[in-house]
Design an enzyme around this catalytic site. Structure first.
Site, PDB file in Angstrom:
ATOM      1  N   TRP A  30       0.897  -1.046   0.101  1.00 24.97           N
ATOM      2  CA  TRP A  30       0.110  -0.060  -0.196  1.00 24.97           C
ATOM      3  C   TRP A  30       0.301   1.113   0.189  1.00 24.97           C
ATOM      4  CZ3 TRP A  30       2.279   1.739   4.717  1.00 24.97           C
ATOM      5  CH2 TRP A  30       2.338   0.946   5.347  1.00 24.97           C
ATOM      6  N   LYS A  41       6.111  -2.932 -12.753  1.00 23.37           N
ATOM      7  CA  LYS A  41       5.634  -4.310 -13.077  1.00 23.37           C
ATOM      8  C   LYS A  41       5.297  -4.257 -14.106  1.00 23.37           C
ATOM      9  CE  LYS A  41       5.047  -5.991  -8.465  1.00 23.37           C
ATOM     10  NZ  LYS A  41       6.169  -5.769  -7.895  1.00 23.37           N
ATOM     11  N   LYS A  65      -3.282  -6.936  -8.292  1.00 17.28           N
ATOM     12  CA  LYS A  65      -4.178  -7.360  -6.816  1.00 17.28           C
ATOM     13  C   LYS A  65      -3.257  -6.331  -6.089  1.00 17.28           C
ATOM     14  CE  LYS A  65      -3.669  -9.053  -3.040  1.00 17.28           C
ATOM     15  NZ  LYS A  65      -4.236  -7.699  -2.520  1.00 17.28           N
ATOM     16  N   PRO A  66      -4.100  -4.957  -5.801  1.00 11.52           N
ATOM     17  CA  PRO A  66      -3.260  -3.533  -5.715  1.00 11.52           C
ATOM     18  C   PRO A  66      -3.842  -4.666  -4.006  1.00 11.52           C
ATOM     19  CG  PRO A  66      -5.192  -2.845  -6.908  1.00 11.52           C
ATOM     20  CD  PRO A  66      -5.090  -4.512  -6.847  1.00 11.52           C
ATOM     21  N   GLY A  68       5.719  -7.776   2.028  1.00 12.23           N
ATOM     22  CA  GLY A  68       6.267  -8.534   3.033  1.00 12.23           C
ATOM     23  C   GLY A  68       7.118 -10.124   3.304  1.00 12.23           C
ATOM     24  N   GLU A  78      10.632  -7.867  -4.264  1.00 20.50           N
ATOM     25  CA  GLU A  78      11.235  -6.747  -3.481  1.00 20.50           C
ATOM     26  C   GLU A  78       9.993  -6.654  -2.754  1.00 20.50           C
ATOM     27  OE1 GLU A  78      12.553  -5.395  -5.707  1.00 20.50           O
ATOM     28  OE2 GLU A  78      12.798  -5.827  -6.900  1.00 20.50           O
ATOM     29  N   GLY A 129      10.948  -6.212   2.289  1.00 18.45           N
ATOM     30  CA  GLY A 129      11.016  -5.316   3.452  1.00 18.45           C
ATOM     31  C   GLY A 129      12.743  -5.214   3.495  1.00 18.45           C
ATOM     32  N   CYS A 151      10.143   1.398   1.482  1.00 17.54           N
ATOM     33  CA  CYS A 151      11.213  -0.042   1.796  1.00 17.54           C
ATOM     34  C   CYS A 151      12.409   0.294   2.130  1.00 17.54           C
ATOM     35  CB  CYS A 151      10.903  -0.797   0.772  1.00 17.54           C
ATOM     36  SG  CYS A 151      10.952  -0.186  -0.807  1.00 17.54           S
ATOM     37  N   GLU A 184      12.494  -4.894  10.495  1.00 17.79           N
ATOM     38  CA  GLU A 184      11.587  -3.449  10.129  1.00 17.79           C
ATOM     39  C   GLU A 184      11.087  -2.604  10.653  1.00 17.79           C
ATOM     40  OE1 GLU A 184      10.008  -4.008   6.717  1.00 17.79           O
ATOM     41  OE2 GLU A 184      10.073  -2.215   5.386  1.00 17.79           O
ATOM     42  N   GLY A 229      14.779  -9.805  -0.540  1.00 15.24           N
ATOM     43  CA  GLY A 229      13.858 -10.205  -2.638  1.00 15.24           C
ATOM     44  C   GLY A 229      14.291 -11.154  -3.388  1.00 15.24           C
ATOM     45  N   GLU A 287      13.820  -4.746 -10.347  1.00 18.73           N
ATOM     46  CA  GLU A 287      12.568  -3.976 -10.314  1.00 18.73           C
ATOM     47  C   GLU A 287      13.819  -2.711 -11.514  1.00 18.73           C
ATOM     48  OE1 GLU A 287       9.511  -3.471  -8.636  1.00 18.73           O
ATOM     49  OE2 GLU A 287       8.771  -4.775  -8.961  1.00 18.73           O
TER      50      GLU A 287
HETATM   51  P1  NAD Z   1       1.689  -7.223   2.387  1.00 19.11           P
HETATM   52  O1  NAD Z   1       2.741  -8.544   2.490  1.00 19.11           O
HETATM   53  O2  NAD Z   1       1.215  -7.691   4.144  1.00 19.11           O
HETATM   54  O3  NAD Z   1       0.802  -7.464   1.541  1.00 19.11           O
HETATM   55  C1  NAD Z   1       1.703  -7.638   0.555  1.00 19.11           C
HETATM   56  C2  NAD Z   1       0.066  -7.236  -0.595  1.00 19.11           C
HETATM   57  O4  NAD Z   1       0.034  -8.635  -0.267  1.00 19.11           O
HETATM   58  C3  NAD Z   1      -0.861  -7.197  -0.741  1.00 19.11           C
HETATM   59  O5  NAD Z   1      -1.812  -6.418  -1.669  1.00 19.11           O
HETATM   60  C4  NAD Z   1      -2.043  -8.296  -0.211  1.00 19.11           C
HETATM   61  O6  NAD Z   1      -3.682  -8.186   0.054  1.00 19.11           O
HETATM   62  C5  NAD Z   1      -1.503  -9.462  -0.371  1.00 19.11           C
HETATM   63  N1  NAD Z   1      -1.592 -10.346   0.488  1.00 19.11           N
HETATM   64  C6  NAD Z   1      -1.379 -10.943   1.484  1.00 19.11           C
HETATM   65  N2  NAD Z   1      -1.737 -12.036   1.562  1.00 19.11           N
HETATM   66  C7  NAD Z   1      -1.186 -12.651   0.407  1.00 19.11           C
HETATM   67  C8  NAD Z   1      -1.622 -14.182  -0.041  1.00 19.11           C
HETATM   68  N3  NAD Z   1      -1.761 -15.040   1.253  1.00 19.11           N
HETATM   69  N4  NAD Z   1      -0.807 -14.063  -1.023  1.00 19.11           N
HETATM   70  C9  NAD Z   1      -1.338 -13.375  -1.728  1.00 19.11           C
HETATM   71  N5  NAD Z   1      -0.916 -11.846  -1.844  1.00 19.11           N
HETATM   72  C10 NAD Z   1      -1.215 -12.384  -1.225  1.00 19.11           C
HETATM   73  O7  NAD Z   1       3.252  -6.397   3.145  1.00 19.11           O
HETATM   74  P2  NAD Z   1       2.425  -5.002   3.943  1.00 19.11           P
HETATM   75  O8  NAD Z   1       1.906  -4.779   5.078  1.00 19.11           O
HETATM   76  O9  NAD Z   1       1.842  -4.302   2.442  1.00 19.11           O
HETATM   77  O10 NAD Z   1       3.657  -4.070   2.725  1.00 19.11           O
HETATM   78  C11 NAD Z   1       5.330  -3.798   3.944  1.00 19.11           C
HETATM   79  C12 NAD Z   1       5.506  -4.391   3.367  1.00 19.11           C
HETATM   80  O11 NAD Z   1       5.990  -3.880   2.007  1.00 19.11           O
HETATM   81  C13 NAD Z   1       7.453  -3.738   3.567  1.00 19.11           C
HETATM   82  O12 NAD Z   1       7.784  -4.757   4.599  1.00 19.11           O
HETATM   83  C14 NAD Z   1       8.081  -3.106   2.974  1.00 19.11           C
HETATM   84  O13 NAD Z   1       9.123  -2.680   2.872  1.00 19.11           O
HETATM   85  C15 NAD Z   1       7.966  -3.836   1.430  1.00 19.11           C
HETATM   86  N6  NAD Z   1       7.724  -3.315   0.584  1.00 19.11           N
HETATM   87  C16 NAD Z   1       8.764  -3.656  -0.214  1.00 19.11           C
HETATM   88  C17 NAD Z   1       9.146  -2.466  -2.039  1.00 19.11           C
HETATM   89  C18 NAD Z   1       9.964  -3.504  -2.324  1.00 19.11           C
HETATM   90  O14 NAD Z   1      10.122  -2.523  -3.559  1.00 19.11           O
HETATM   91  N7  NAD Z   1      11.351  -3.502  -2.046  1.00 19.11           N
HETATM   92  C19 NAD Z   1       8.176  -1.586  -1.537  1.00 19.11           C
HETATM   93  C20 NAD Z   1       6.660  -1.578  -0.880  1.00 19.11           C
HETATM   94  C21 NAD Z   1       7.102  -2.350  -0.022  1.00 19.11           C
END
Ligand code: NAD
Length: 483
Positions: free
Chosen positions: A149, A159, A173-174, A225, A246, A248, A280, A381, A457, A461
């Site tokens: 988000w 992507k 899937k946002p 995550g 990609e 955390g 991130c 993190e 990761g 990208e």
């Molecule tokens: P998250 O992993 O909880 O959710 C990410 C996405 O995955 C959401 O769209 C969520 O709905 C979906 N999701 C949840 N469960 C799933 C499942 N079982 N199968 C498939 N999809 C599922 O992460 P978050 O809390 O939204 O984001 C925070 C994390 O993202 C932090 O660790 C941050 O560092 C990382 N992040 C990394 C980058 C990068 O480019 N390296 C960029 C932004 C955020």
């Protein structure tokens, strides 16, 4: 503002969901921003089938036409930035100026991919005495893109643009708490393209699982995550899908004893606290030599103290709320445990309006003075506005502490000697190191891959290296002279 209804987008048709989820304004949680359709497993299947049916025609469309369409998509992002920024700010909690800049930056990402694609897609032909070989790049087919988000439009365009340029179709899937603004943009972009090239499904883990287990999805590109990434890896295994992750970071900033303290403090404050620490490659821990520790800490405190916390639509705000209740609770509990264990938490900044502070997921920015190197607040993190500052004795110790993590996304070195900084940069276990800066310049965004090592990761990208994530290779070997 009237609440908005966001439907699914399947085969270019707005499709009602099996149910609808309410999205609240994290800056004023009593307010609803809109409702978002939640997909059933059957609707995820329909979206994948639509992408699958559209893919051969899209791949057969001349690359130059696909690229022209991507340039038109970039134009839509530019044109819609000001309007959609307000919606994004309301649902995500990011400041409106940040959201506006994000959409413009996403347009640039799309253009960068359009600029790269023609040259990238050319086959490599090698002729010799015993025949010739053509190494050709082919799309995977259907790609699933799942994003977090915190920067929804940038993460999605990183992507979508290379996937479509290479002839793949996509099901996106946002994240549930930042789906509205992104979906408004995606509907306008999808309208430029043939049906089925871009499909959007909404929901949480169940929808993500339906997508990442679907046998017709050939590649999953995920930003989020590590826990979810592990489950995606298991889900993808059954049908042998390729994955790109990609994840955390816990990015260290190493300040050297010859750093310009003013400059470093200003940049590090911004690199740690913009988006309220929710990105991130934010600076997530700082290492400072004992000989300048107190001077640096005071200067950094003065900088962080300038932050004005308020609603993301208030133009005076320089820091907004956390995006969601779970993340807000996570950071509050992390700080509370650190305090219980004796950490010196210095809360800074000021609420613009004490009433607003009670209405949303707000936190005051904080520094942890003389944080213990192995304490939880240094080791995990935080993804929020709290920054531990650790003292070190010598550079070898700083490098050792910086590398003492299972994460390895970004990192930064602060010094007036580029040669010293470069030598240390080369010792860091990270996908990216920034010297006297906290993010990539335009040059770096265009030409350098973005991503992390260890548990930050898999794959990269951006740039031609990122584009290579969206092709498979087909080697054609032929006897005789080149055709
Ligand atoms: P998250 O992993 O909880 O959710 C990410 C996405 O995955 C959401 O769209 C969520 O709905 C979906 N999701 C949840 N469960 C799933 C499942 N079982 N199968 C498939 N999809 C599922 O992460 P978050 O809390 O939204 O984001 C925070 C994390 O993202 C932090 O660790 C941050 O560092 C990382 N992040 C990394 C980058 C990068 O480019 N390296 C960029 C932004 C955020």
């Amino acid at each position: 503002m009237n609440p908005l209804t966001i439907d699914l987008l399947i085969d270019r048709r707005e499709t009602p969901g099996a149910s609808y989820a309410v999205v609240v304004d994290p800056g004023r949680t009593g307010d609803h921003v809109g409702v978002v359709a939640q997909a059933s497993a059957e609707q995820v299947n329909q979206a994948v089938q639509a992408a699958h049916a559209a893919q051969p025609h899209w791949a057969a469309t001349p690359a130059s036409t696909r690229i022209d369409l991507l340039r038109a998509a970039a134009g839509i992002l530019d044109a819609e930035a000001a309007t959609v920024a307000e919606l994004m700010a309301l649902e995500s909690g990011m400041l409106i100026a940040t959201c506006n800049a994000e959409i413009l930056s996403a347009a640039q990402i799309v253009r960068d991919n359009a600029d790269l694609a023609m040259e990238f897609l050319k086959p490599r032909e090698i002729a010799g005495a015993d025949g010739w070989v053509s190494v050709e790049k082919r799309p995977y087919g259907v790609v699933a893109g799942i994003v977090s988000w915190n920067a929804p439009v940038i993460l999605t365009m990183r992507k979508l643009a290379p996937a479509l340029a290479c002839g793949n179709t996509i099901v996106l899937k946002p994240a549930p708490t930042s789906a509205i603004g992104l979906s408004v943009l995606l509907a306008k972009i999808a309208a430029l393209l043939p049906p089925g090239v871009i499909n959007v499904v909404h929901g949480g883990a169940e929808v993500g699982t339906a997508l990442t287990t679907h046998p017709l999805v050939r590649k999953v590109s995920f930003t989020g995550g590590g826990k979810v990434a592990s489950s995606i890896m298991c889900n993808a295994a059954a049908s042998m899908k390729d994955v790109q992750f990609e994840l955390g970071g816990n990015d260290p900033a190493i300040v050297l004893d010859d750093a310009d303290i003013d400059y470093a403090a200003i940049r590090i404050a911004n690199g740690a606290f913009r988006r309220a620490g929710q990105f991130c490659f934010a600076v997530k821990r700082v290492y400072v030599p004992e000989c300048i520790y107190d001077r640096f800490f005071d200067r950094l405190s003065a900088e962080v103290d300038k932050l004005r916390i308020g609603h993301p639509l208030d133009p005076r705000s320089t820091m907004g709320p956390m995006n969601n209740r779970a993340q807000w609770n996570f950071v509050k509990e992390l700080v509370a445990r650190a305090r219980d264990q004796g950490a010196d938490i210095v809360e800074l900044g000021e609420f613009l309006d004490p009433e607003v502070a009670q209405e949303g997921y707000y936190l005051r920015p904080a520094l942890v003075r003389r944080a213990q190197p192995l304490s939880e607040i240094v080791a995990v993190e935080q993804f929020g506005p709290v920054l531990p500052v650790v003292a070190y004795q010598d550079e070898a110790q700083a490098v050792r502490m910086a590398n003492e993590s299972e994460l390895g996304l970004g990192s930064s070195i602060w010094s007036s000697s580029s040669a010293r900084a470069l030598a240390i940069a080369r010792e860091l276990e990270a996908g990216m190191t920034f010297i006297n800066q906290t993010g990539a310049s335009r040059l770096g965004q265009r030409h350098a891959p973005f991503g992390g090592v260890k548990q930050s990761g898999i794959g990269r990208e951006s740039s031609d290296i990122g584009m290579a994530e969206y092709v498979e290779y087909h080697s054609i070997h032929c006897e005789g002279a080149p055709i």
